[in-house]
Structure formats: structure tokens, C-alpha cells
Design a protein around this motif. Structure first.
Motif, PDB file in Angstrom:
ATOM      1  N   UNK A 235     -27.870  61.784  20.445  1.00  0.00           N
ATOM      2  CA  UNK A 235     -28.783  60.728  20.893  1.00  0.00           C
ATOM      3  C   UNK A 235     -28.219  59.338  20.585  1.00  0.00           C
ATOM      4  N   UNK A 236     -27.729  59.165  19.376  1.00  0.00           N
ATOM      5  CA  UNK A 236     -27.265  57.850  18.968  1.00  0.00           C
ATOM      6  C   UNK A 236     -25.974  57.456  19.693  1.00  0.00           C
ATOM      7  N   UNK A 237     -25.076  58.406  19.897  1.00  0.00           N
ATOM      8  CA  UNK A 237     -23.846  58.113  20.637  1.00  0.00           C
ATOM      9  C   UNK A 237     -24.172  57.723  22.073  1.00  0.00           C
ATOM     10  N   UNK A 238     -25.073  58.454  22.701  1.00  0.00           N
ATOM     11  CA  UNK A 238     -25.467  58.156  24.078  1.00  0.00           C
ATOM     12  C   UNK A 238     -26.159  56.800  24.170  1.00  0.00           C
ATOM     13  N   UNK A 239     -27.014  56.496  23.199  1.00  0.00           N
ATOM     14  CA  UNK A 239     -27.720  55.218  23.178  1.00  0.00           C
ATOM     15  C   UNK A 239     -26.739  54.053  23.054  1.00  0.00           C
ATOM     16  N   UNK A 240     -25.743  54.195  22.178  1.00  0.00           N
ATOM     17  CA  UNK A 240     -24.746  53.137  21.989  1.00  0.00           C
ATOM     18  C   UNK A 240     -23.985  52.862  23.277  1.00  0.00           C
ATOM     19  N   UNK A 241     -23.554  53.910  23.956  1.00  0.00           N
ATOM     20  CA  UNK A 241     -22.790  53.728  25.192  1.00  0.00           C
ATOM     21  C   UNK A 241     -23.649  53.122  26.297  1.00  0.00           C
ATOM     22  N   UNK A 242     -24.900  53.566  26.390  1.00  0.00           N
ATOM     23  CA  UNK A 242     -25.772  52.994  27.421  1.00  0.00           C
ATOM     24  C   UNK A 242     -26.049  51.520  27.162  1.00  0.00           C
ATOM     25  N   UNK A 243     -26.218  51.137  25.912  1.00  0.00           N
ATOM     26  CA  UNK A 243     -26.405  49.722  25.579  1.00  0.00           C
ATOM     27  C   UNK A 243     -25.140  48.927  25.888  1.00  0.00           C
ATOM     28  N   UNK A 244     -23.980  49.524  25.603  1.00  0.00           N
ATOM     29  CA  UNK A 244     -22.732  48.829  25.891  1.00  0.00           C
ATOM     30  C   UNK A 244     -22.556  48.610  27.395  1.00  0.00           C
ATOM     31  N   UNK A 245     -22.848  49.625  28.172  1.00  0.00           N
ATOM     32  CA  UNK A 245     -22.683  49.510  29.628  1.00  0.00           C
ATOM     33  C   UNK A 245     -23.627  48.475  30.235  1.00  0.00           C
ATOM     34  N   UNK A 246     -24.741  48.222  29.578  1.00  0.00           N
ATOM     35  CA  UNK A 246     -25.678  47.196  30.050  1.00  0.00           C
ATOM     36  C   UNK A 246     -25.356  45.815  29.484  1.00  0.00           C
ATOM     37  N   UNK A 247     -24.247  45.723  28.733  1.00  0.00           N
ATOM     38  CA  UNK A 247     -23.796  44.459  28.147  1.00  0.00           C
ATOM     39  C   UNK A 247     -24.780  43.925  27.098  1.00  0.00           C
ATOM     40  N   UNK A 248     -25.556  44.832  26.472  1.00  0.00           N
ATOM     41  CA  UNK A 248     -26.440  44.404  25.389  1.00  0.00           C
ATOM     42  C   UNK A 248     -25.649  44.204  24.092  1.00  0.00           C
ATOM     43  N   UNK A 249     -24.642  45.017  23.882  1.00  0.00           N
ATOM     44  CA  UNK A 249     -23.896  45.019  22.617  1.00  0.00           C
ATOM     45  C   UNK A 249     -22.402  45.096  22.895  1.00  0.00           C
ATOM     46  N   UNK A 250     -21.633  44.810  21.834  1.00  0.00           N
ATOM     47  CA  UNK A 250     -20.183  44.981  21.891  1.00  0.00           C
ATOM     48  C   UNK A 250     -19.696  45.931  20.808  1.00  0.00           C
ATOM     49  N   UNK A 251     -20.594  46.399  19.986  1.00  0.00           N
ATOM     50  CA  UNK A 251     -20.177  47.292  18.917  1.00  0.00           C
ATOM     51  C   UNK A 251     -21.360  47.912  18.220  1.00  0.00           C
ATOM     52  N   UNK A 252     -21.075  48.686  17.163  1.00  0.00           N
ATOM     53  CA  UNK A 252     -22.098  49.443  16.453  1.00  0.00           C
ATOM     54  C   UNK A 252     -21.996  49.191  14.955  1.00  0.00           C
ATOM     55  N   UNK A 253     -23.153  48.971  14.324  1.00  0.00           N
ATOM     56  CA  UNK A 253     -23.250  48.901  12.867  1.00  0.00           C
ATOM     57  C   UNK A 253     -24.120  50.074  12.432  1.00  0.00           C
ATOM     58  N   UNK A 254     -23.525  51.045  11.749  1.00  0.00           N
ATOM     59  CA  UNK A 254     -24.219  52.298  11.466  1.00  0.00           C
ATOM     60  C   UNK A 254     -24.347  52.547   9.976  1.00  0.00           C
ATOM     61  N   UNK A 255     -25.572  52.822   9.552  1.00  0.00           N
ATOM     62  CA  UNK A 255     -25.849  53.229   8.183  1.00  0.00           C
ATOM     63  C   UNK A 255     -26.860  54.373   8.240  1.00  0.00           C
TER      64      UNK A 255
END
Length: 446
Positions: free
Chosen positions: A85-105
Motif C-alpha cells: 500500500x505504501x509503495x503504491x501510494x508513494x508512486x501515485x503521489x510522485x506521478x501526480x507531482x505532489x512529492x519528489x521523495x519519501x520520508x519514512x519512519x
């Protein structure tokens, strides 16, 4: 979306979203890039400037750290992402230009190794299945096995292990499940692995990098009675022993109910700001923690930046002659930074500098003017007197409403015939301030 709302809100207390420190361009067949100067920014619906998807794997935690909102004894909504879920969410956000990276804890679900395995799985999916080449900052969980720390470092750009509190005694009282060795052990392992990796990269062209952005840590400020001097000495030791890139200071937000924690008081944001300034002096200006603060002055002045604070307590080293002082001496003058020093050294090869020349070089004379001379002369209207300097340096801060702590001293008038005596300064230092000099200060002329 419910999971995202809960887990992104739980992650807001982590402070480490700065420039990546990684310079990796785009590659054919891969998504994204990591730029050394920082991460591209976007804006959320409520106007916040964002760059990374900052989120927890889960806010469920077996630990009961009293200062943490996600402690097991706290009654809050719980949620957990699966790695997919989290990997898919990160990629979908990236493709929409919402983010450029991930901060994970992550919270410690079941045990440290289980939680780290889930984090590694997320990064593995991003790097191998989705071919994501962007910036990833991951927080290692204290107490996990070295093999998992090594695996996480191979997949992320920057790693961090939170040191949490400034002293072992505070950690023992407020976070009995966490041990000092479980925090410092992974720090040492990451440091050694980064050093080994530099040698590997020098010898083998296709060696895989290990945490190329280095490692950092985070410390909570204001939850315990530790002084600023203790905090800075600890930070200095971490920089020297563990080669950290940054120590992040996080003002404590009252989320705990333990009697040992401060209650009903605002976060010490100004103190946090002063610690960041003092930290910069240690990392970039050659100061030591014992120089910035000593036993007689264990806390930073909220009205003065640390460099001015140090200069006022070491007036025997001033004023500095701007046309003759060496680089190290110039770096210790308030208002003169690394870039300004280089400009001064370059300019004075061909001319004798005056105060007007310093203005053209964009030197911050508002602070520097009290500590320097040009051709042996002070700036007009300036007296080399600690009480006079203190009042003028703090005049702007004292006039701004809402920026002082509750116990701040009352505002001092620059138009008094006699300068009020300030605690900590010699009685002979309370000399009169002329009205015309005070008026010139308010107009910004001195």
C-alpha cells in the motif's frame, strides 16, 4: 485515505525534511531523481509547502515513551500500511507531482526487527519493482539487528536514528524501554558502514552506495531540565564520534501526561531556533560547545543570537581591525559569515576598507559595527561598552510583540538618560546613552 490522514499526522513530530545531500540525476527506465541542493517543493491543500511524503508505516507501538503521542498507553486512533500500500501510494503521489521523495519512519510494531523488515520491504518495492530513483530518508529503529540496518542503508539515501533526549537519565525516566546502547550502537554501525562504502566505491565502479546522504538524528528540546550547554556538548560529541550530517532539535509539544513533563506551556520554539544557530557555529565556524556556553552561562540568551552572546562575554577579543584580522578572527565577528569573510579578504588586497565599503560588500553592519574598527576607528556614534551594545543589539527583538518568553525581562527604553543596569554586567558598564545616538539607532543608521 483514513490511514494516510492518521499516519501523516502522527509523523509531523519528526523533523528532518531538509535538503537531501544526494546528487543523483535521472536514469533511463527509472522514475525520479535526487538533487544535491534539495528537493523540489509542492503545496498541500491547506497551503503548506511540502516536498516529501512524510508518513509512518504504523503508529502502533509497543513502547511507552512518555513524550511521544504514539505511546502504547495513549488512546488515539491506530492504523498501519502494508508495504504494498505504501509503495503504491508513494508512486501515485510522485506521478501526480505532489512529492519528489519519501520520508519514512515507523512505530515499533511487535518488535524492532519486525518493524524494520516492513520498512525494508517498502523500499525494496520502490527501488526494484517501481524503479523509483528519487530521494528516500528512512529512520532506523533502535534495537534492530545490524543486518536489517545494513539492508535499509542500501535502499535509502539518508538514514537517521533518533537519540530522543539529551541525557541517559532523562531517557531512563521517560522512555524505560529504550536503552542508550540500542541508539548509539546503530549510529556507530552506520558510521562504519558509510566509511567502508567509500572505499568500495573507490575500488569498484558498480558497488552499491550505502546511505550516500549520510546520517542524522533528532533530539527533543524542553521536555527535560537539561541545559543548552548539555545539549550542545552532546551534539558536538555526536558530530565528532559518529560523523553525523545534522542534529535536529525539536521543541517539545505537550502531548504527554507524565508528572515529569512540562504541562500547559507553549513549545519552546525560540529556544529551538537559538540551538540551531549555536549548532551552526559549531559545524561551520570552528566554535566548540564550551566556547559558546560555559558553566557560568549554561543557557542561551533568547534576545541574542549565540554569536553576539559569545562576543559580548568575550569583549577582550574585540574590537577587530577589519583590514588586518585573519580569517579565523573575522569569522568570530557577529554579522560576518563565511561568504562575507571571503569578500573582505578579496577586497582588502587592493584597498583599505571603510565602513562604506563594508556596506557595499553586504556585511551585516547592524551587528558587526559594535565589534570592528576600520583603520583603527569605531563607527560614528558607537561606544565600546557592553551595556550600550546589549541594548542596541536587542532593541528590535524587544520591540516585536509576541516573540518573547513569559519570563523575558521588561522592555528597556533607549530614551532614558541613564542606561538601566543589566544583570551580569559590571556596574561601571552602566554609562549614559545619548538621545541622539538612540534616535540614530532607531532610524537604522547604527
Amino acid at each position: 485515505m483514513d490511514k494516510l490522514r492518521i499516519l501523516s499526522d502522527s509523523a509531523k513530530y519528526d523533523a528532518a525534511c531538509t535538503s537531501s545531500g544526494v546528487d543523483r540525476g535521472g536514469r533511463e527506465g527509472m522514475l525520479g531523481s535526487a538533487v544535491g541542493g534539495g528537493i523540489c517543493h509542492s503545496f498541500s491543500a491547506d497551503g503548506r509547502c511540502i516536498s516529501l511524503l512524510k508518513v509512518l508505516m504504523t503508529n502502533s507501538c509497543v513502547y511507552d515513551c512518555q513524550y511521544c503521542v504514539n505511546r502504547c498507553s495513549n488512546d488515539i486512533p491506530r492504523a498501519a500500511f502494508t508495504p504494498e500500500e505504501l509503495a503504491d501510494l508513494t508512486i501515485e503521489f510522485y506521478r501526480r507531482n505532489y512529492i519528489e521523495g519519501l520520508f519514512l519512519s515507523s512505530g515499533v510494531l511487535k518488535n524492532p526487527d519486525y518493524a524494520m523488515e516492513r520498512m525494508c520491504r517498502v523500499l525494496e518495492l520502490l527501488r526494484t519493482v517501481y524503479r523509483f530513483n528519487g530521494y528516500i530518508h528512512a529512520k532506523a529503529i533502535p534495537g534492530c539487528s545490524p543486518e536489517l540496518t545494513d539492508k535499509l542503508g542500501r535502499l535509502c539515501d539518508r538514514m537517521s536514528v533518533n537519540i530522543e533526549l539529551p541525557s541517559e537519565q532523562s531517557l531512563r525516566l521517560l522512555a524505560p524501554d529504550k536503552k542508550k546502547n540500542n541508539i548509539l550502537g546503530p549510529m556507530g554501525g552506520i558510521r562504519d558502514r558509510i566509511r567502508e562504502n567509500r572505499e568500495e566505491l573507490a575500488l569498484y565502479r558498480h558497488a552499491r552506495p550505502f546511505a550516500p546522504g549520510g546520517q542524522s538524528t533528532q533530539m527533543i528540546i524542553g521536555a527535560t531540565p537539561d541545559t543548552d550547554r548539555q545539549i550542545l556538548r552532546l551534539s558536538e560529541g555526536l558530530y565528532q564520534k559518529y560523523a553525523l550530517r545534522r542534529v535536529f532539535y525539536s521543541a517539545y509539544i505537550p502531548v504527554g501526561t507524565n508528572a515529569l513533563l512540562p504541562q500547559n506551556q507553549p513549545p519552546p520554539l525560540l529556544r529551538e531556533h537559538r540551538l540551531y544557530q549555536a549548532d551552526w557555529l559549531i559545524r561551520k565556524y570552528g566554535f566548540t560547545a564550551n566556547e559558546v556556553l560555559d558553566e557560568a552561562h549554561p543557557s542561551l540568551d533568547p534576545l541574542l543570537d549565540p554569536k553576539c552572546f559569545w562576543a559580548l562575554h568575550h569583549l577582550d577579543q574585540f574590537p577587530v581591525e577589519i583590514n588586518r584580522a585573519d580569517r579565523e578572527t573575522l569569522l568570530r565577528v557577529p554579522g560576518i559569515g563565511v561568504t562575507s569573510v571571503q569578500r573582505i579578504l578579496t577586497a582588502r588586497r587592493t584597498t583599505t576598507l571603510t565602513f562604506e565599503d563594508l556596506k557595499k560588500l553586504r556585511i551585516v553592519l547592524k551587528r558587526a559595527v559594535y565589534f570592528i574598527t576600520c583603520s583603527g576607528r569605531l563607527y560614528r556614534g558607537v561606544r565600546f561598552d557592553p551595556s550600550f551594545i546589549y541594548q542596541n543589539l536587542t532593541a528590535d527583538v524587544r520591540r516585536r510583540p509576541g516573540e518573547l518568553p513569559m519570563d523575558a525581562p521588561p522592555q528597556l527604553s533607549l530614551f532614558e538618560e541613564e542606561t538601566p543596569r543589566l544583570s551580569g554586567w559590571p556596574e561601571a558598564a552602566a554609562l549614559p546613552v545619548r538621545r541622539e545616538e538612540a534616535a540614530a539607532c532607531l532610524r537604522g543608521e547604527i
